[in-house]
Design a protein around this motif. Structure first.
Motif, mmCIF file in Angstrom:
data_model
loop_
_atom_site.group_PDB
_atom_site.id
_atom_site.type_symbol
_atom_site.label_atom_id
_atom_site.label_comp_id
_atom_site.label_asym_id
_atom_site.label_seq_id
_atom_site.Cartn_x
_atom_site.Cartn_y
_atom_site.Cartn_z
ATOM 1 N N HIS A 65 0.806 -1.230 0.000
ATOM 2 C CA HIS A 65 0.000 0.000 0.000
ATOM 3 C C HIS A 65 0.839 1.280 0.000
ATOM 4 C CE1 HIS A 65 -3.110 -2.860 1.061
ATOM 5 N NE2 HIS A 65 -4.017 -1.926 0.887
ATOM 6 N N ILE A 109 1.136 -6.565 -4.910
ATOM 7 C CA ILE A 109 -0.090 -6.443 -4.115
ATOM 8 C C ILE A 109 -0.371 -7.800 -3.474
ATOM 9 C CG2 ILE A 109 -2.530 -5.834 -4.139
ATOM 10 C CD1 ILE A 109 -1.912 -4.330 -6.814
ATOM 11 N N HIS A 111 -2.829 -9.544 -2.735
ATOM 12 C CA HIS A 111 -3.774 -10.495 -3.349
ATOM 13 C C HIS A 111 -3.307 -11.000 -4.714
ATOM 14 C CE1 HIS A 111 -5.949 -9.170 0.000
ATOM 15 N NE2 HIS A 111 -6.192 -7.977 -0.480
ATOM 16 N N ASP A 130 -7.274 -7.190 5.222
ATOM 17 C CA ASP A 130 -7.559 -6.414 4.018
ATOM 18 C C ASP A 130 -8.850 -6.911 3.379
ATOM 19 O OD1 ASP A 130 -5.764 -4.540 1.970
ATOM 20 O OD2 ASP A 130 -7.360 -5.708 1.020
ATOM 21 N N HIS A 132 -10.101 -6.940 0.433
ATOM 22 C CA HIS A 132 -10.108 -7.636 -0.864
ATOM 23 C C HIS A 132 -9.467 -9.026 -0.837
ATOM 24 C CE1 HIS A 132 -11.177 -3.510 -2.002
ATOM 25 N NE2 HIS A 132 -12.094 -4.195 -2.666
ATOM 26 N N SER A 348 -3.976 -2.433 -9.765
ATOM 27 C CA SER A 348 -4.740 -2.853 -8.585
ATOM 28 C C SER A 348 -4.931 -4.360 -8.513
ATOM 29 C CB SER A 348 -6.116 -2.160 -8.488
ATOM 30 O OG SER A 348 -7.092 -2.897 -9.200
ATOM 31 N N CYS A 349 -5.420 -4.828 -7.353
ATOM 32 C CA CYS A 349 -5.645 -6.264 -7.167
ATOM 33 C C CYS A 349 -6.861 -6.728 -7.951
ATOM 34 C CB CYS A 349 -5.772 -6.609 -5.688
ATOM 35 S SG CYS A 349 -7.085 -5.733 -4.820
ATOM 36 N N CYS A 409 0.002 -0.955 -4.731
ATOM 37 C CA CYS A 409 -1.406 -0.541 -4.792
ATOM 38 C C CYS A 409 -1.574 0.756 -5.566
ATOM 39 C CB CYS A 409 -1.964 -0.365 -3.388
ATOM 40 S SG CYS A 409 -2.091 -1.925 -2.489
ATOM 41 N N CYS A 412 -4.777 3.070 -6.761
ATOM 42 C CA CYS A 412 -6.042 2.452 -6.359
ATOM 43 C C CYS A 412 -6.559 3.176 -5.122
ATOM 44 C CB CYS A 412 -5.836 0.975 -6.051
ATOM 45 S SG CYS A 412 -7.304 0.207 -5.364
ATOM 46 N N LEU A 413 -5.626 3.607 -4.263
ATOM 47 C CA LEU A 413 -5.997 4.432 -3.114
ATOM 48 C C LEU A 413 -4.843 5.384 -2.839
ATOM 49 C CD1 LEU A 413 -5.861 2.488 0.292
ATOM 50 C CD2 LEU A 413 -4.161 2.406 -1.481
ATOM 51 N N ASN A 431 -11.256 -0.975 -7.905
ATOM 52 C CA ASN A 431 -12.545 -1.481 -7.434
ATOM 53 C C ASN A 431 -13.387 -0.493 -6.626
ATOM 54 O OD1 ASN A 431 -11.051 -1.466 -5.041
ATOM 55 N ND2 ASN A 431 -10.469 -3.610 -5.298
ATOM 56 N N ARG A 437 -11.134 8.615 -3.007
ATOM 57 C CA ARG A 437 -10.439 7.327 -3.007
ATOM 58 C C ARG A 437 -9.076 7.394 -3.702
ATOM 59 N NH1 ARG A 437 -9.634 2.197 -0.867
ATOM 60 N NH2 ARG A 437 -9.004 0.775 -2.499
#
Ligand code: IPM
Ligand code: SF4
Length: 470
Positions: A65, A109, A111, A130, A132, A348-349, A409, A412-413, A431, A437
Motif C-alpha cells: 500500500h 499487491i 492479493h 484487508d 479484498h 490494482s488487485c 497498490c 487504487c488508493l 474497485n 479514493r
C-alpha cells in the motif's frame, strides 16, 4: 445420508475446530497474508503479551500500500511510509515470517502474490487484514478480510472466531460478447444487487460464463464481492484452477499434488444444496460497463447516459445520487461516450495481472495515448512486471506514452505518492470509486482494462465492442 452441501458449507465444515455456546465457531486458518497497513498493532500486541507467531510458515508478508511506484532502489521518499515499511521489516524479522520487501522481485499487491506463489490453494481458509482478501476465493478457497485485532488472534493461534454466513449463488449463464470481460460481469452484478446485496452472505459464482473465465478473470470477480457487500466470494475449483496452481513455488508437488487434487475435486456444491439467495444473469446481454457515481453500484452501459436523479422516488436516495453527480462534475443526460478523461490508471488487485496488461497492449497496439491524458500502468507484482517485459508489452505501452511503474497498490488508493489532483477525472481498473479514493476530490470511473486502454487512446469513453481490431 448427509444433506447436500454448498462449496462454502464444505470448506467451513472442514475447518471448524470448536463450536461455542453462543453459536460462533473457532475456524482453523490455513493461510495468513500480512501487509504493512493493518499489522503493526497486531505485532505490538504479541510483543506486549510475550507471545510468538503460532505458524510462521503459514504466514507471508509483503509491502504494497505504501510503496512508491517510481524507482525505490534508493529507499522510500516519504518518511511516514518509510516508518510503516520499516516496522513490518522489523516485525517479520522478530517473529520469523517470510517477507517480500520493496526490492524483492516477488513483491506486489498482497492479493496478487498469494496466488502467484501457490501460497493460495483450493479448499483453504485464507485471511488477511484487508477487505479484498475475497480475491483468493477464485481458487475455491474461503477467503476474507479481518480486522487488526483478528490479525493478532490469527498470528497467535492460527484460528479465528467466526459466525457462519448465509449461502448465496450468482449464476452467470451464456457466453460473453467480444470485448466484454470479467470486470463487466462483476460491475453488472453489483449494479443489479447493490452494495448491500450480498450482506451476510458468501457468494458462489457459477454458470458457463464463470467456468469459461481464466483464473485472472475469476479473481477479478471474487475481488469485488466486497463491493457487493458479501463476506466472501468463491468459484468451485476445476481444471483451470489446477493448471494454474500446478508447479507454483509453494504448491504441493508430485504425489502430494495428486492427493491434494483429489480432495480439491470434491469441492463442488452438491446437487440440491440450499442457497438463501439466488441471482441469475445472462452474459450474452452484458455491455461494457462504466461507473458514473461514487459507489460501485452506480454503473451503466457505455452506450447509456448519465442518469437523472430527479427520476428517483426515494428522497434519501435521490439526494445521495445528486450529491454523487455534483462530486463527479456530471450532468444528467450526458452520453457516457462524451465523458472526457484526464488520467488513466491500470493496475490494482482487481486488474493488475498479466492477462490485464496483455489486453491493454492488444487494445492500444501502435496507437498513442491521447494528448492531454496522463496514463499509468502499475503491474500488480514484480513477477507480473517481469512477465510483461519478457513479452515486450512494456515496449508497446511505453511507445504509446504510458508511464510504466513499479508494482504496488498505487493510485487504487491515495496512500502513496500516486494520487489524482483535485477535480481530475480518471478511468480506473480498480474497485472503489468513493469520494477521495484516488486522491482528495479526484473523480473515479471504474472500468475494465480494455475500456481504460481505449479511453487512454481517444481521451473519452468508447464502446470497446466497436474498437478496430489489429
Ligand atoms: C488499507 C486496507 C486496510 C484497505 C482494505 O482493507 O481494503 C485497502 O486495501 C483498500 O482497498 O481500501
Ligand atoms: S490494490 Fe487497492 S483494493 Fe487492492 S489491496 Fe491495494 S488498495 Fe486495496
Amino acid at each position: 445420508m448427509t444433506s447436500p452441501r454448498t462449496l462454502y458449507d464444505k470448506i467451513w465444515d472442514d475447518h471448524v475446530v470448536d463450536v461455542q455456546p453462543d453459536g460462533s465457531s473457532l475456524l482453523y486458518i490455513d493461510r495468513h497474508l500480512v501487509h504493512e497497513v493493518t499489522s503493526p498493532q497486531a505485532f505490538e500486541g504479541l510483543r506486549t503479551a510475550g507471545r510468538k507467531v503460532r505458524h510462521p510458515e503459514k504466514t507471508l508478508a509483503v509491502v504494497d500500500h505504501n510503496v512508491q511506484t517510481s524507482d525505490r532502489t534508493k529507499g522510500i521518499d516519504d518518511p511516514e511510509s518509510r516508518t510503516q515499511l520499516e516496522a513490518l521489516a522489523e516485525n517479520v524479522r522478530d517473529f520469523g515470517i517470510e517477507f517480500y520487501d520493496a526490492l524483492d522481485r516477488r513483491q506486489g499487491i498482497v492479493h496478487i502474490i498469494g496466488p502467484e506463489q501457490g501460497f493460495t490453494l483450493p479448499g483453504q481458509t485464507i485471511v488477511c487484514g484487508d477487505s479484498h482478501t475475497s480475491t483468493h476465493g477464485a481458487f475455491g478457497a474461503l477467503a476474507h478480510g479481518i480486522g487488526t485485532s483478528e490479525v493478532e488472534h490469527v498470528l497467535a493461534t492460527q484460528t479465528l472466531v467466526q459466525r457462519k454466513a448465509r449461502n448465496m449463488r450468482v449464476t452467470v449463464d451464456g457466453t460473453l460478447p467480444a470485448g466484454v470481460t470479467a470486470k463487466d460481469i462483476i460491475l453488472a452484478i453489483i449494479g443489479e444487487i447493490g452494495t448491500a446485496g450480498g450482506t451476510g452472505h458468501v457468494i458462489e459464482y457459477a454458470g458457463d460464463a464463470i467456468r469459461a473465465l481464466s483464473m485472472e478473470g475469476r479473481m477479478t470477480i471474487c475481488n469485488m464481492s466486497i463491493e457487493g457487500g458479501a463476506r466472501a466470494g468463491m468459484v468451485a475449483p476445476d481444471a483451470t484452477t489446477f493448471a494454474y496452481v500446478k508447479d507454483r513455488p509453494k504448491a504441493p508437488k508430485g504425489a502430494a499434488f495428486d492427493a491434494a487434487r483429489r480432495y480439491w475435486e470434491s469441492l463442488v456444491t452438491d446437487e440440491g444444496a440450499f442457497f438463501d439467495r439466488e441471482v441469475r444473469l445472462d452474459a450474452a446481454n452484458l455491455p461494457p460497463i462504466v461507473s458514473w457515481g461514487t459507489s460501485p453500484e452506480d454503473v451503466i452501459s457505455v452506450q447509456g447516459r448519465v442518469p437523472d436523479p430527479a427520476e428517483i422516488a426515494d428522497e434519501n436516495k435521490r439526494q445521495s445520487k445528486e450529491k454523487a453527480l455534483a462530486y463527479m462534475g456530471l450532468t444528467p443526460g450526458t452520453r457516457i461516450t462524451d465523458i472526457a478523461l484526464d488520467r488513466i490508471f491500470i493496475g490494482s488487485c482487481t486488474n493488475g495481472r498479466i492477462e490485464d496488461l496483455r489486453e491493454v497492449a492488444r487494445v492500444v497496439g501502435d496507437r498513442k495515448v491521447h494528448e492531454g491524458v496522463s496514463a499509468m500502468i502499475v503491474p500488480g507484482s514484480g513477477l507480473v512486471k517481469a512477465q510483461a517485459e519478457a513479452e515486450g508489452l512494456d515496449k508497446i505501452l511505453k511507445a504509446a506514452g504510458f508511464d510504466w511503474r513499479e508494482p504496488g497498490c498505487s493510485m487504487c488508493l491515495g496512500m502513496n505518492p500516486d494520487k489524482l489532483r483535485p477535480g481530475e477525472r480518471c478511468a480506473s481498473t480498480s474497485n472503489r470509486n468513493f469520494e477521495g479514493r484516488q486522491g482528495p476530490r479526484g473523480r473515479t470511473h471504474l472500468v475494465s482494462p480494455a475500456m481504460a486502454a481505449a479511453a487512454a487512446v481517444t481521451g473519452h469513453f468508447v464502446d470497446i465492442r466497436e474498437w478496430p481490431q489489429g
